[in-house]
Design a protein around this motif. Sequence first.
Motif, PDB file in Angstrom:
ATOM      1  N   LEU A  44      22.870  47.726  58.306  1.00 26.76           N
ATOM      2  CA  LEU A  44      22.580  47.334  59.684  1.00 26.76           C
ATOM      3  C   LEU A  44      23.075  45.921  59.974  1.00 26.76           C
ATOM      4  N   GLU A  45      22.938  45.028  59.009  1.00 26.54           N
ATOM      5  CA  GLU A  45      23.438  43.659  59.186  1.00 26.54           C
ATOM      6  C   GLU A  45      24.956  43.657  59.333  1.00 26.54           C
ATOM      7  N   ARG A  46      25.632  44.429  58.497  1.00 28.21           N
ATOM      8  CA  ARG A  46      27.096  44.504  58.585  1.00 28.21           C
ATOM      9  C   ARG A  46      27.523  45.162  59.895  1.00 28.21           C
ATOM     10  N   ALA A  47      26.785  46.203  60.311  1.00 28.55           N
ATOM     11  CA  ALA A  47      27.097  46.856  61.583  1.00 28.55           C
ATOM     12  C   ALA A  47      26.990  45.871  62.741  1.00 28.55           C
ATOM     13  N   GLN A  48      25.999  44.979  62.696  1.00 29.72           N
ATOM     14  CA  GLN A  48      25.840  43.978  63.757  1.00 29.72           C
ATOM     15  C   GLN A  48      27.042  43.039  63.790  1.00 29.72           C
ATOM     16  N   GLU A  49      27.543  42.643  62.631  1.00 27.38           N
ATOM     17  CA  GLU A  49      28.726  41.780  62.580  1.00 27.38           C
ATOM     18  C   GLU A  49      29.946  42.492  63.173  1.00 27.38           C
ATOM     19  N   MET A  56      31.800  44.711  71.351  1.00 30.15           N
ATOM     20  CA  MET A  56      31.059  45.817  71.954  1.00 30.15           C
ATOM     21  C   MET A  56      29.924  45.334  72.846  1.00 30.15           C
ATOM     22  N   GLN A  57      29.542  44.089  72.707  1.00 25.46           N
ATOM     23  CA  GLN A  57      28.497  43.510  73.548  1.00 25.46           C
ATOM     24  C   GLN A  57      29.015  43.170  74.947  1.00 25.46           C
ATOM     25  N   ASN A  58      30.288  43.369  75.177  1.00 26.09           N
ATOM     26  CA  ASN A  58      30.891  42.996  76.457  1.00 26.09           C
ATOM     27  C   ASN A  58      30.936  44.128  77.475  1.00 26.09           C
ATOM     28  N   THR A  59      30.246  45.228  77.223  1.00 21.03           N
ATOM     29  CA  THR A  59      30.221  46.297  78.219  1.00 21.03           C
ATOM     30  C   THR A  59      29.318  45.889  79.376  1.00 21.03           C
ATOM     31  N   LYS A  60      29.620  46.378  80.549  1.00 14.26           N
ATOM     32  CA  LYS A  60      28.896  45.994  81.768  1.00 14.26           C
ATOM     33  C   LYS A  60      27.393  46.235  81.647  1.00 14.26           C
ATOM     34  N   ASP A  61      27.005  47.399  81.126  1.00 16.62           N
ATOM     35  CA  ASP A  61      25.581  47.741  81.033  1.00 16.62           C
ATOM     36  C   ASP A  61      24.998  47.510  79.644  1.00 16.62           C
ATOM     37  N   ARG A  62      25.758  46.830  78.795  1.00 19.38           N
ATOM     38  CA  ARG A  62      25.317  46.579  77.414  1.00 19.38           C
ATOM     39  C   ARG A  62      24.897  47.889  76.748  1.00 19.38           C
ATOM     40  N   ASN A  63      25.762  48.898  76.872  1.00 16.46           N
ATOM     41  CA  ASN A  63      25.442  50.229  76.366  1.00 16.46           C
ATOM     42  C   ASN A  63      26.481  50.734  75.359  1.00 16.46           C
ATOM     43  N   GLY A  64      26.964  49.819  74.527  1.00 21.18           N
ATOM     44  CA  GLY A  64      27.877  50.204  73.455  1.00 21.18           C
ATOM     45  C   GLY A  64      27.106  50.742  72.262  1.00 21.18           C
ATOM     46  N   VAL A  65      27.745  51.668  71.547  1.00 14.47           N
ATOM     47  CA  VAL A  65      27.158  52.278  70.351  1.00 14.47           C
ATOM     48  C   VAL A  65      28.198  52.248  69.238  1.00 14.47           C
ATOM     49  N   LEU A  66      27.785  51.751  68.080  1.00 16.08           N
ATOM     50  CA  LEU A  66      28.666  51.703  66.924  1.00 16.08           C
ATOM     51  C   LEU A  66      28.134  52.612  65.824  1.00 16.08           C
ATOM     52  N   PHE A  67      29.014  53.497  65.342  1.00 13.83           N
ATOM     53  CA  PHE A  67      28.749  54.273  64.135  1.00 13.83           C
ATOM     54  C   PHE A  67      29.447  53.513  63.010  1.00 13.83           C
ATOM     55  N   TYR A  68      28.679  52.955  62.093  1.00 11.70           N
ATOM     56  CA  TYR A  68      29.230  52.162  60.989  1.00 11.70           C
ATOM     57  C   TYR A  68      29.125  52.962  59.690  1.00 11.70           C
ATOM     58  N   VAL A  69      30.241  53.016  58.939  1.00 16.77           N
ATOM     59  CA  VAL A  69      30.263  53.702  57.655  1.00 16.77           C
ATOM     60  C   VAL A  69      30.848  52.767  56.605  1.00 16.77           C
ATOM     61  N   GLY A  70      30.087  52.528  55.546  1.00 18.43           N
ATOM     62  CA  GLY A  70      30.562  51.827  54.353  1.00 18.43           C
ATOM     63  C   GLY A  70      30.767  52.875  53.271  1.00 18.43           C
ATOM     64  N   VAL A  71      31.998  53.231  52.999  1.00 25.22           N
ATOM     65  CA  VAL A  71      32.315  54.400  52.184  1.00 25.22           C
ATOM     66  C   VAL A  71      31.850  54.257  50.735  1.00 25.22           C
ATOM     67  N   ALA A  72      32.255  53.198  50.057  1.00 27.31           N
ATOM     68  CA  ALA A  72      31.946  53.066  48.627  1.00 27.31           C
ATOM     69  C   ALA A  72      30.435  52.980  48.379  1.00 27.31           C
ATOM     70  N   ASN A  73      29.729  52.297  49.272  1.00 25.01           N
ATOM     71  CA  ASN A  73      28.279  52.121  49.114  1.00 25.01           C
ATOM     72  C   ASN A  73      27.481  53.296  49.665  1.00 25.01           C
ATOM     73  N   LYS A  74      28.179  54.214  50.358  1.00 26.62           N
ATOM     74  CA  LYS A  74      27.518  55.316  51.061  1.00 26.62           C
ATOM     75  C   LYS A  74      26.497  54.778  52.065  1.00 26.62           C
ATOM     76  N   HIS A  75      26.945  53.769  52.813  1.00 28.03           N
ATOM     77  CA  HIS A  75      26.122  53.161  53.855  1.00 28.03           C
ATOM     78  C   HIS A  75      26.473  53.772  55.204  1.00 28.03           C
ATOM     79  N   PHE A  76      25.453  53.906  56.023  1.00 27.75           N
ATOM     80  CA  PHE A  76      25.665  54.404  57.375  1.00 27.75           C
ATOM     81  C   PHE A  76      24.637  53.763  58.298  1.00 27.75           C
ATOM     82  N   ALA A  77      25.077  53.381  59.482  1.00 25.22           N
ATOM     83  CA  ALA A  77      24.156  52.832  60.485  1.00 25.22           C
ATOM     84  C   ALA A  77      24.679  53.179  61.873  1.00 25.22           C
ATOM     85  N   ILE A  78      23.743  53.376  62.781  1.00 24.76           N
ATOM     86  CA  ILE A  78      24.078  53.500  64.203  1.00 24.76           C
ATOM     87  C   ILE A  78      23.444  52.296  64.876  1.00 24.76           C
ATOM     88  N   LEU A  79      24.248  51.589  65.648  1.00 23.06           N
ATOM     89  CA  LEU A  79      23.757  50.393  66.323  1.00 23.06           C
ATOM     90  C   LEU A  79      24.048  50.506  67.810  1.00 23.06           C
TER      91      LEU A  79
END
Length: 145
Positions: A44-49, A56-79
């Motif tokens: 989640l910290e890496r996804a925020q970076e 992505m914070q520059n959308t008019k309604d602040r409604n961006g969504v990021l699907f973050y995948v860290g492959v080697a660590n098998k990390h996943f986050a939705i932000l």
Amino acid sequence: MSKTEDFLTAQEEQEIVQAIVAAEKDTSGEIRVHIEEHTEKPPLERAQEVFLALNMQNTKDRNGVLFYVGVANKHFAILGDEGINNVAGADFWNSTKDIVIEHFKNNQNKDGLVKGIIEAGKRLKDYFPYQSDDINELPNEISKG
């Protein structure tokens, strides 16, 4: 070949981009996918970076969504950005996250992301329906780190 290159084929990446395009037809929300090999940071910290690095914070309604995948660590986050968090409940992303993770467990990486993106679009539509004056503010692509 790196784990990132093994995670999705070029064809699968195109199918994910098409899922983003389809999901964004019904919502003013902006969806992005970022895939990288490894990070020492919590997902989640890496996804925020990454979210900030992709502006992505520059959308008019602040409604961006990021699907973050860290492959080697098998990390996943939705932000989701603050516009979403201000109107949606704390469990807003749980069903989407569960869909993606279940597919990842079965090595169905593309299917997990496609189904998660479509679900996110449906969920976003409830709070941020498509408007005739919507402008696609972010590129529909998979970024890699």
